[in-house]
Write an enzyme that holds these catalytic residues in place. Structure first.
Site, PDB file in Angstrom:
ATOM      1  N   ASN A   8       0.883  -1.164   0.000  1.00  0.00           N
ATOM      2  CA  ASN A   8       0.000   0.000   0.000  1.00  0.00           C
ATOM      3  C   ASN A   8       0.920   1.214   0.000  1.00  0.00           C
ATOM      4  O   ASN A   8       1.566   1.504   1.014  1.00  0.00           O
ATOM      5  CB  ASN A   8      -0.900   0.003   1.231  1.00  0.00           C
ATOM      6  CG  ASN A   8      -1.798   1.225   1.299  1.00  0.00           C
ATOM      7  OD1 ASN A   8      -1.623   2.184   0.564  1.00  0.00           O
ATOM      8  ND2 ASN A   8      -2.753   1.197   2.198  1.00  0.00           N
ATOM      9  N   ASP A  10       0.451   4.216   0.340  1.00  0.00           N
ATOM     10  CA  ASP A  10       0.100   5.253   1.309  1.00  0.00           C
ATOM     11  C   ASP A  10       0.575   4.924   2.722  1.00  0.00           C
ATOM     12  O   ASP A  10       0.411   5.731   3.637  1.00  0.00           O
ATOM     13  CB  ASP A  10      -1.414   5.479   1.333  1.00  0.00           C
ATOM     14  CG  ASP A  10      -1.926   6.077   0.035  1.00  0.00           C
ATOM     15  OD1 ASP A  10      -1.160   6.817  -0.631  1.00  0.00           O
ATOM     16  OD2 ASP A  10      -3.084   5.807  -0.328  1.00  0.00           O
ATOM     17  N   CYS A  11       1.149   3.746   2.909  1.00  0.00           N
ATOM     18  CA  CYS A  11       1.572   3.272   4.229  1.00  0.00           C
ATOM     19  C   CYS A  11       3.091   3.397   4.362  1.00  0.00           C
ATOM     20  O   CYS A  11       3.847   2.836   3.560  1.00  0.00           O
ATOM     21  CB  CYS A  11       1.145   1.807   4.393  1.00  0.00           C
ATOM     22  SG  CYS A  11       1.811   1.004   5.860  1.00  0.00           S
ATOM     23  N   GLY A  12       3.539   4.116   5.402  1.00  0.00           N
ATOM     24  CA  GLY A  12       4.972   4.288   5.624  1.00  0.00           C
ATOM     25  C   GLY A  12       5.698   2.978   5.860  1.00  0.00           C
ATOM     26  O   GLY A  12       6.812   2.782   5.368  1.00  0.00           O
ATOM     27  N   ARG A  15       6.126   1.360   2.519  1.00  0.00           N
ATOM     28  CA  ARG A  15       7.163   2.053   1.732  1.00  0.00           C
ATOM     29  C   ARG A  15       8.559   1.704   2.246  1.00  0.00           C
ATOM     30  O   ARG A  15       9.480   1.465   1.459  1.00  0.00           O
ATOM     31  CB  ARG A  15       6.953   3.568   1.766  1.00  0.00           C
ATOM     32  CG  ARG A  15       5.756   4.043   0.977  1.00  0.00           C
ATOM     33  CD  ARG A  15       5.751   5.567   0.817  1.00  0.00           C
ATOM     34  NE  ARG A  15       5.832   6.287   2.067  1.00  0.00           N
ATOM     35  CZ  ARG A  15       4.800   6.655   2.822  1.00  0.00           C
ATOM     36  NH1 ARG A  15       3.566   6.332   2.432  1.00  0.00           N
ATOM     37  NH2 ARG A  15       4.982   7.337   3.932  1.00  0.00           N
TER      38      ARG A  15
END
Length: 139
Positions: A8, A10-12, A15
């Site tokens: 995802n 949008d997820c740190g 990432r």
């Protein structure tokens, strides 16, 4: 080495996990599971390989977890799987599959358990040191 990350962007944590995989010199197959949701057999296999019960991979924060009554008594694994399939945001992330195993990579450095040894320094996007200048895991 073939590695797949269920990601995802949008997820740190997701990432950072992707960055660690790339830091190991591997370009993984990236599956954005919110865009391309899991099939039932695929999700069950992923959970089995990671040795997790559905509840252990269930994300509560920022999801319809409470609204769906998943916090109540009597909620079965099958009910959780059904909810995850209908609402993929309920699946915690990121899952990573490599020839060395399958893990839910929370925290992101869990991915190091299923990658070849990484000794180059690595710092997460928030500044946390994962691999220090001497090539040792910081934790």
């Amino acid at each position: 080495m073939n590695v797949t990350i269920y990601h995802n962007p949008d997820c740190g944590t997701s990432r950072n996990t992707l960055a660690l995989i790339r830091h190991a010199g591997i370009e993984p197959t990236i599956v954005e599971y919110l865009q391309k949701p899991f099939g039932r057999e695929q999700l069950i296999k992923l959970l089995d390989e990671a040795m997790l019960r559905p509840r252990e991979a269930l994300r509560e924060k920022g999801t319809p977890y409470a609204e769906l009554g998943l916090d109540g008594a009597g909620v079965t694994d099958a009910m959780i799987i059904d909810a995850m399939l209908e609402h993929p945001i309920l699946v915690n992330r990121p899952f990573v599959v490599s020839p060395l195993g399958t893990r839910l990579c929370r925290p992101s450095e869990v991915v190091l358990d299923i990658l070849p040894p990484v000794t180059k320094p690595f710092i997460k996007e928030d500044g946390e040191v994962v691999i220090d200048i001497d090539g040792r895991r910081a934790r």
